[in-house]
Design an enzyme around this catalytic site. Structure first.
Site: not given
Ligand code: PLP
Length: 393
Positions: A90, A197, A219, A255, A340
């Protein structure tokens, strides 16, 4: 080891209930890799100091950060100095888009697709409010954007950048990034790819790809949360977005998360060695077994380029939420659309852009697997779905 936070006491109970759970939601978060956990703990014990401090302790931390950067570079055929560590994708996506906008004074168009993650859509909505023109290309029935349409929208005199999802988190659709990257580079338009992904699912050779910026998130491939990276190729028009410190060569203040960075690098290198075709065979075997056992299952993007680990299944006549709850009760974790947006009742905009009806979108579940998922695990899922789907219809 005992949890020391009082609010976590009931987790001990949940852990003892969870021994035969089946986790099939790798696109939301992949299980932590042992190599990532080992280097993370090691770093917390021996590399915990501030990597920007000039003393010996700081230098030890800084050396680990350099090693992590070197690993990302070697694994992707890029230069270590082109990698900026962030807190996750993000943040990387915010940095890529606001950074491109800040560096391209005068230009106002950003080209994107209807298949983007919510965080990309949110940044673009904000930039639109600031006066940028956001041009969205559509998706095919199987979920890919069309590079030709992207190119048509990319007028070099007007365009700040293009931002495109490489592989979709909800459907697994993989779009053709190679040729569009070449064409945009020729036109000197930065291309940002959301590659969240990609690691651990398909090869990621950025040496052979002419992208300008690429976002990843630890992650999703077995590192802890709270760490990600942005690859900014040398020469890309981009200005730092997170200001206020000289970390990351003044490209990202704050940091440095050294333990996160080394854990991510270890997981990233291991994920690149996964046998992708073995995962695809297991997934394909699962899909045909399910389609034989249960009528009315539409596999999105079947037979088109998609991630080897992802099955997006629209289950005729069944709402995804009650089905997910029943699966969870029976020990199986899958998801509907992207994590999300789960908890929201709106149908996924990505699925609607592919031409699904709202009912089909609401009926879609996502099964996402990894290299530790076995045929027996997926047979168990088929057997449970073959009971629960008719019960809900
Ligand atoms: N972009 C894609 C394709 C994702 O699958 C995700 C998370 O689901 C994100 C962006 C955002 O990643 P993060 O939640 O690790 O910031």
């Amino acid at each position: 080891m005992r949890c020391i936070l009082p609010v976590m006491e009931n987790l001990d109970q949940m852990a003892s209930e969870g021994s035969d759970r089946l986790y099939l939601d790798w696109n939301a978060t992949a299980p932590t890799r042992t190599c990532a956990k080992d280097v993370w703990i090691d770093c917390l014990e021996d590399g915990w100091a501030n990597a920007n401090s000039l003393h010996q302790e700081g230098k030890r931390a800084s050396a680990r950060l350099d090693a992590a950067r070197q690993t990302l570079a070697e694994t992707t055929n890029t230069q270590p100095g082109e990698w900026v560590f962030t807190s996750g994708a993000t943040e990387s996506i915010h940095a890529a888009l606001y950074g491109a906008a800040n560096a391209r004074g005068g230009k106002r168009r950003i080209v994107t697709s209807q298949g983007e993650h919510a965080c990309t859509r949110a940044v673009l909505a904000d930039l639109e409010e600031q006066g940028y023109e956001i041009h969205e290309v559509g998706l095919s029935r199987s979920g890919q954007w069309d590079p030709f349409e992207v190119l048509l929208a990319c007028d070099p005199a007007l365009t700040v950048c293009a931002t495109l999802i490489w592989a979709n988190n909800e459907t697994g659709a993989v779009s053709p990034v190679e040729e569009i990257a070449v064409q945009l580079r020729k036109r000197r338009i930065p291309l940002h790819l959301d590659a969240v992904q990609v690691p651990g699912r398909i090869p990621m050779d950025l040496g052979a790809l002419e992208s300008g910026m690429v976002s990843i998130s630890g992650h999703k491939f077995g590192a802890p949360k709270g760490i990600g990276a942005l690859h900014v190729r040398r020469g890309t028009a981009w200005a730092p977005w997170m200001l206020g410190g000289e970390q990351e060569r003044s490209r990202r203040a704050g940091t440095s998360n050294v333990a996160g960075a080394v854990a991510m690098a270890a997981a990233f290198a291991e994920a690149a060695r996964v046998d992708f075709s073995a995962i695809a065979s297991r997934r394909d075997r699962f899909e045909s077994a399910l389609q034989s056992a249960v009528p009315g299952i539409l596999v999105l993007g079947q037979g088109t380029p998609r991630l080897p680990n992802t099955s997006a299944l629209s289950v005729e006549g069944v709402e995804s939420s009650p089905l997910l709850l029943r699966l969870d009760d029976r020990g199986i974790a899958v998801s509907s659309g992207s994590a999300c947006t789960s908890g929201r009742t709106d149908p996924s905009p990505v699925l609607l852009a592919m031409g699904l009806t709202p009912a089909q979108a609401h009926a879609t579940i996502r099964v996402s697997i990894g290299e530790t998922t076995t045929d027996a695990d997926l047979d168990r899922l088929v057997a449970v779905l073959a009971q629960e789907i008719p019960a809900l219809r």
